[in-house]
Design a protein around this motif. Structure first.
Motif, PDB file in Angstrom:
ATOM      1  N   SER A   1      40.627  43.335  43.612  1.00  0.00           N
ATOM      2  CA  SER A   1      41.437  42.144  43.836  1.00  0.00           C
ATOM      3  C   SER A   1      42.076  41.686  42.528  1.00  0.00           C
ATOM      4  O   SER A   1      41.426  41.683  41.483  1.00  0.00           O
ATOM      5  CB  SER A   1      40.545  41.026  44.393  1.00  0.00           C
ATOM      6  OG  SER A   1      41.285  39.871  44.658  1.00  0.00           O
TER       7      SER A   1
ATOM      8  N   ILE B   1      41.870  35.534  39.317  1.00  0.00           N
ATOM      9  CA  ILE B   1      40.773  36.442  39.711  1.00  0.00           C
ATOM     10  C   ILE B   1      41.151  37.889  39.411  1.00  0.00           C
ATOM     11  O   ILE B   1      42.260  38.334  39.720  1.00  0.00           O
ATOM     12  CB  ILE B   1      40.434  36.305  41.210  1.00  0.00           C
ATOM     13  CG1 ILE B   1      39.826  34.940  41.493  1.00  0.00           C
ATOM     14  CG2 ILE B   1      39.480  37.418  41.661  1.00  0.00           C
ATOM     15  CD1 ILE B   1      39.602  34.652  42.963  1.00  0.00           C
TER      16      ILE B   1
ATOM     17  N   GLU C   1      38.957  41.534  39.985  1.00  0.00           N
ATOM     18  CA  GLU C   1      37.706  42.121  40.463  1.00  0.00           C
ATOM     19  C   GLU C   1      37.888  43.621  40.636  1.00  0.00           C
ATOM     20  O   GLU C   1      38.913  44.075  41.130  1.00  0.00           O
ATOM     21  CB  GLU C   1      37.306  41.477  41.793  1.00  0.00           C
ATOM     22  CG  GLU C   1      35.966  41.936  42.315  1.00  0.00           C
ATOM     23  CD  GLU C   1      35.552  41.161  43.555  1.00  0.00           C
ATOM     24  OE1 GLU C   1      34.381  40.780  43.633  1.00  0.00           O
ATOM     25  OE2 GLU C   1      36.403  40.954  44.453  1.00  0.00           O
TER      26      GLU C   1
ATOM     27  N   THR D   1      30.015  45.861  40.747  1.00  0.00           N
ATOM     28  CA  THR D   1      31.201  45.038  40.950  1.00  0.00           C
ATOM     29  C   THR D   1      31.304  44.051  39.804  1.00  0.00           C
ATOM     30  O   THR D   1      30.333  43.356  39.487  1.00  0.00           O
ATOM     31  CB  THR D   1      31.110  44.261  42.282  1.00  0.00           C
ATOM     32  OG1 THR D   1      30.920  45.190  43.346  1.00  0.00           O
ATOM     33  CG2 THR D   1      32.365  43.443  42.527  1.00  0.00           C
TER      34      THR D   1
ATOM     35  N   HIS E   1      33.470  40.773  38.615  1.00  0.00           N
ATOM     36  CA  HIS E   1      34.347  39.727  39.121  1.00  0.00           C
ATOM     37  C   HIS E   1      34.606  38.732  37.994  1.00  0.00           C
ATOM     38  O   HIS E   1      33.671  38.071  37.527  1.00  0.00           O
ATOM     39  CB  HIS E   1      33.675  39.033  40.320  1.00  0.00           C
ATOM     40  CG  HIS E   1      34.486  37.948  40.918  1.00  0.00           C
ATOM     41  ND1 HIS E   1      35.345  38.170  41.970  1.00  0.00           N
ATOM     42  CD2 HIS E   1      34.573  36.631  40.628  1.00  0.00           C
ATOM     43  CE1 HIS E   1      35.914  37.024  42.305  1.00  0.00           C
ATOM     44  NE2 HIS E   1      35.461  36.080  41.499  1.00  0.00           N
TER      45      HIS E   1
ATOM     46  N   GLU F   1      36.738  35.371  36.839  1.00  0.00           N
ATOM     47  CA  GLU F   1      37.419  34.244  37.472  1.00  0.00           C
ATOM     48  C   GLU F   1      37.770  33.196  36.428  1.00  0.00           C
ATOM     49  O   GLU F   1      36.972  32.904  35.534  1.00  0.00           O
ATOM     50  CB  GLU F   1      36.509  33.643  38.549  1.00  0.00           C
ATOM     51  CG  GLU F   1      37.243  32.783  39.515  1.00  0.00           C
ATOM     52  CD  GLU F   1      36.512  32.626  40.838  1.00  0.00           C
ATOM     53  OE1 GLU F   1      36.824  31.656  41.536  1.00  0.00           O
ATOM     54  OE2 GLU F   1      35.636  33.457  41.174  1.00  0.00           O
TER      55      GLU F   1
END
Length: 167
Positions: free
Chosen positions: A83, A89, A91, A98, A100, A102
């Motif tokens: 993403s 964001i 990711e 994973t 991520h 933000e």
């Protein structure tokens, strides 16, 4: 900078979380966490991030990893961009993990930078924690315009005792 936290996730995995208040805008922080010119100073792999969901990633070892840990110079791992919401964001998968990232504006012109690294087991979380902590210290220095005159690898070694699992 505060230490990261390690938590169990709903699906039995483990997340390592860091949250850092930075006085710079999400636009500036985005560059430091996605662009090669900044990543080379702190990211624990040699990688180019195409900011396109579904893009393949190739994580190659750094010369420091070859020197310090004896990894083969041609070793690499793979991932996929999951993403991308620019300046908010980012990711991606790195093997089975994973990551991520933000960014949230803090209302004063700065923002909160959060990293959540989700992996299969708790031992991996402890193993990664000092490295991410040291890397984020470099990110903070880059954002502040301070010279990075230390090795994040050496700094991770210094921080490792803070991230040992208690028996």
């Amino acid at each position: 900078m505060d230490n990261g936290t390690i938590n169990l996730t709903y699906d039995g995995r483990v997340s390592l979380n860091f949250r850092l208040a930075v006085p710079q805008s999400p636009d500036k922080v985005w560059k430091v966490i996605t662009q090669r010119e900044f990543l080379d100073m702190w990211f624990p792999a040699d990688v180019d991030f195409p900011l396109t969901p579904g893009a393949d990633l190739l994580f190659k070892v750094t010369p420091q990893q070859v020197k310090r840990y004896g990894l083969p110079a041609d070793h690499s791992t793979h991932g996929t961009v999951i993403s991308v919401h620019p300046h908010h964001i980012f990711e991606y998968l790195w093997d089975a993990d994973t990551l991520h990232w933000e960014l949230h504006p803090d209302g004063t012109g700065g923002c909160w930078l959060t990293l959540t690294h989700t992996m299969e087991d708790e031992e991996s979380a402890y193993a990664h924690a000092a490295g991410w902590h040291a890397g984020l210290e470099v990110v903070a220095a880059q954002l502040d315009g301070r010279e990075v005159d230390w090795s994040p690898w050496d700094r991770a070694d210094e921080l490792a005792s803070q991230y040992r699992k208690s028996a």
